[in-house]
Design a protein around this motif. Structure first.
Motif, PDB file in Angstrom:
ATOM      1  N   SER A   1       0.824  -1.232   0.064  1.00 50.87           N
ATOM      2  CA  SER A   1      -0.008   0.021  -0.055  1.00 50.87           C
ATOM      3  C   SER A   1       0.774   1.029   0.046  1.00 50.87           C
ATOM      4  O   SER A   1       1.958   1.233   0.346  1.00 50.87           O
ATOM      5  CB  SER A   1      -0.818   0.064   1.357  1.00 50.87           C
ATOM      6  OG  SER A   1      -0.180   0.230   2.339  1.00 50.87           O
ATOM      7  N   SER A   2       0.351   2.364  -0.526  1.00 50.07           N
ATOM      8  CA  SER A   2       1.226   3.551  -0.637  1.00 50.07           C
ATOM      9  C   SER A   2       1.476   4.076   0.754  1.00 50.07           C
ATOM     10  O   SER A   2       2.578   4.357   1.328  1.00 50.07           O
ATOM     11  CB  SER A   2       0.669   4.546  -1.591  1.00 50.07           C
ATOM     12  OG  SER A   2      -0.845   4.919  -0.851  1.00 50.07           O
ATOM     13  N   ASP A   3       0.318   4.165   1.765  1.00 45.68           N
ATOM     14  CA  ASP A   3       0.835   4.509   3.032  1.00 45.68           C
ATOM     15  C   ASP A   3       1.993   3.596   3.616  1.00 45.68           C
ATOM     16  O   ASP A   3       2.594   4.214   4.375  1.00 45.68           O
ATOM     17  CB  ASP A   3      -0.536   4.284   3.934  1.00 45.68           C
ATOM     18  CG  ASP A   3      -1.547   5.403   3.481  1.00 45.68           C
ATOM     19  OD1 ASP A   3      -1.265   6.299   3.089  1.00 45.68           O
ATOM     20  OD2 ASP A   3      -2.776   5.334   3.893  1.00 45.68           O
ATOM     21  N   GLY A   4       1.961   2.124   3.650  1.00 48.54           N
ATOM     22  CA  GLY A   4       2.594   1.354   4.145  1.00 48.54           C
ATOM     23  C   GLY A   4       4.127   1.584   3.697  1.00 48.54           C
ATOM     24  O   GLY A   4       5.068   1.583   4.412  1.00 48.54           O
ATOM     25  N   PHE A   5       4.291   1.718   2.320  1.00 47.99           N
ATOM     26  CA  PHE A   5       5.476   1.890   1.861  1.00 47.99           C
ATOM     27  C   PHE A   5       6.061   3.244   2.398  1.00 47.99           C
ATOM     28  O   PHE A   5       7.172   3.269   2.689  1.00 47.99           O
ATOM     29  CB  PHE A   5       5.155   1.931   0.435  1.00 47.99           C
ATOM     30  CG  PHE A   5       6.564   2.212  -0.348  1.00 47.99           C
ATOM     31  CD1 PHE A   5       7.455   1.413  -0.515  1.00 47.99           C
ATOM     32  CD2 PHE A   5       6.673   3.557  -0.775  1.00 47.99           C
ATOM     33  CE1 PHE A   5       8.839   1.657  -1.127  1.00 47.99           C
ATOM     34  CE2 PHE A   5       8.059   3.703  -1.441  1.00 47.99           C
ATOM     35  CZ  PHE A   5       9.117   2.777  -1.646  1.00 47.99           C
ATOM     36  N   ALA A   6       5.282   4.364   2.296  1.00 47.75           N
ATOM     37  CA  ALA A   6       5.804   5.498   2.716  1.00 47.75           C
ATOM     38  C   ALA A   6       6.074   5.390   4.254  1.00 47.75           C
ATOM     39  O   ALA A   6       7.223   6.207   4.891  1.00 47.75           O
ATOM     40  CB  ALA A   6       4.846   6.635   2.777  1.00 47.75           C
ATOM     41  N   LEU A   7       5.408   4.916   4.861  1.00 51.01           N
ATOM     42  CA  LEU A   7       5.471   4.756   6.442  1.00 51.01           C
ATOM     43  C   LEU A   7       6.928   3.971   6.410  1.00 51.01           C
ATOM     44  O   LEU A   7       7.927   4.480   7.553  1.00 51.01           O
ATOM     45  CB  LEU A   7       4.505   4.197   7.133  1.00 51.01           C
ATOM     46  CG  LEU A   7       4.594   3.856   8.732  1.00 51.01           C
ATOM     47  CD1 LEU A   7       4.638   5.502   9.357  1.00 51.01           C
ATOM     48  CD2 LEU A   7       3.413   3.168   9.368  1.00 51.01           C
ATOM     49  N   THR A   8       7.227   3.038   6.105  1.00 51.10           N
ATOM     50  CA  THR A   8       8.293   2.198   6.238  1.00 51.10           C
ATOM     51  C   THR A   8       9.372   2.944   5.745  1.00 51.10           C
ATOM     52  O   THR A   8      10.604   2.811   6.435  1.00 51.10           O
ATOM     53  CB  THR A   8       8.042   0.668   5.581  1.00 51.10           C
ATOM     54  OG1 THR A   8       7.013   0.091   5.844  1.00 51.10           O
ATOM     55  CG2 THR A   8       9.394  -0.111   5.555  1.00 51.10           C
ATOM     56  N   LYS A   9       9.286   3.323   4.546  1.00 48.52           N
ATOM     57  CA  LYS A   9      10.730   4.414   4.038  1.00 48.52           C
ATOM     58  C   LYS A   9      10.835   5.336   5.125  1.00 48.52           C
ATOM     59  O   LYS A   9      12.348   5.384   5.354  1.00 48.52           O
ATOM     60  CB  LYS A   9      10.169   4.898   2.625  1.00 48.52           C
ATOM     61  CG  LYS A   9      11.201   5.634   2.163  1.00 48.52           C
ATOM     62  CD  LYS A   9      10.899   6.143   0.575  1.00 48.52           C
ATOM     63  CE  LYS A   9      12.203   6.818   0.002  1.00 48.52           C
ATOM     64  NZ  LYS A   9      11.685   7.357  -1.228  1.00 48.52           N
ATOM     65  N   ALA A  10       9.945   6.125   5.512  1.00 53.74           N
ATOM     66  CA  ALA A  10      10.252   7.156   6.499  1.00 53.74           C
ATOM     67  C   ALA A  10      10.873   6.584   7.848  1.00 53.74           C
ATOM     68  O   ALA A  10      11.986   7.090   8.291  1.00 53.74           O
ATOM     69  CB  ALA A  10       8.975   8.055   7.115  1.00 53.74           C
ATOM     70  N   PHE A  11      10.177   5.299   8.485  1.00 55.88           N
ATOM     71  CA  PHE A  11      10.742   4.959   9.741  1.00 55.88           C
ATOM     72  C   PHE A  11      11.980   4.339   9.562  1.00 55.88           C
ATOM     73  O   PHE A  11      12.949   4.671  10.421  1.00 55.88           O
ATOM     74  CB  PHE A  11       9.760   3.757  10.012  1.00 55.88           C
ATOM     75  CG  PHE A  11       9.848   3.222  11.243  1.00 55.88           C
ATOM     76  CD1 PHE A  11       9.553   3.876  12.399  1.00 55.88           C
ATOM     77  CD2 PHE A  11      10.769   2.107  11.388  1.00 55.88           C
ATOM     78  CE1 PHE A  11       9.787   3.321  13.750  1.00 55.88           C
ATOM     79  CE2 PHE A  11      10.973   1.376  12.779  1.00 55.88           C
ATOM     80  CZ  PHE A  11      10.351   2.044  13.862  1.00 55.88           C
ATOM     81  N   THR A  12      12.388   4.053   8.340  1.00 51.99           N
ATOM     82  CA  THR A  12      13.833   3.531   8.225  1.00 51.99           C
ATOM     83  C   THR A  12      14.948   4.522   8.314  1.00 51.99           C
ATOM     84  O   THR A  12      16.071   4.275   8.530  1.00 51.99           O
ATOM     85  CB  THR A  12      13.794   2.335   7.082  1.00 51.99           C
ATOM     86  OG1 THR A  12      13.650   3.062   5.884  1.00 51.99           O
ATOM     87  CG2 THR A  12      13.136   1.068   7.165  1.00 51.99           C
ATOM     88  N   GLN A  13      14.399   5.596   7.928  1.00 51.01           N
ATOM     89  CA  GLN A  13      15.495   6.573   7.862  1.00 51.01           C
ATOM     90  C   GLN A  13      15.670   7.441   9.036  1.00 51.01           C
ATOM     91  O   GLN A  13      16.576   8.144   9.419  1.00 51.01           O
ATOM     92  CB  GLN A  13      14.859   7.759   6.776  1.00 51.01           C
ATOM     93  CG  GLN A  13      14.974   7.332   5.503  1.00 51.01           C
ATOM     94  CD  GLN A  13      14.378   8.468   4.372  1.00 51.01           C
ATOM     95  OE1 GLN A  13      13.793   9.268   4.811  1.00 51.01           O
ATOM     96  NE2 GLN A  13      14.398   8.068   3.150  1.00 51.01           N
TER      97      GLN A  13
END
Length: 132
Positions: free
Chosen positions: A100-112
């Motif tokens: 999902s776009s939200d899941g991808f965005a959240l995961t990407k931001a979290f890993t940063q």
């Protein structure tokens, strides 16, 4: 005439294509151009509306820089196939979330986030909100 629903395995494979494409920052148009298709055809593959042939799946794996097996990781079981005696929960919900776009965005931001305490605080916050 009965309404046709996408096969669960086709949906799963399509969601894995979408997840990987998004991880690479690739648009549907870019992926479609690699195969001489329209972006609408890629959309149909990603939703499981259209099945991806074996040769197209191999091309897709090459374009997305993953082995073909990547698309089947966590796939739902096929009716009639031998069942595993394991009672472990299916990882499909993780794949669905990451696709999902939200899941991808959240995961990407979290890993940063580099600070481990901040990451832990965010996990704690989400767990509290989820329990409500």
């Amino acid at each position: 005439m009965p309404t046709m629903f996408p096969n669960p395995v086709d949906k799963h494979v399509g969601s894995r294509v979408r997840m990987r494409r998004m991880m690479l920052g690739m648009s549907q148009t870019n992926l479609a151009d690699a195969f001489g298709l329209t972006f609408q055809q890629v959309q149909k593959y990603e939703t499981g509306t259209n099945r991806i042939s074996a040769s197209r799946l191999q091309q897709t794996a090459h374009a997305l820089q993953v082995p073909v097996a990547f698309f089947f990781e966590g796939a739902p079981s096929v009716p009639g196939a031998p069942q595993s005696k394991s009672t472990a929960p299916s990882p499909a919900y993780v794949s669905d979330f990451l696709a999902s776009s939200d899941g991808f965005a959240l995961t990407k931001a979290f890993t940063q986030i580099k600070n481990k305490k901040v990451r832990r605080s965010i996990v704690d916050l989400v767990e509290v909100v989820a329990d409500r």
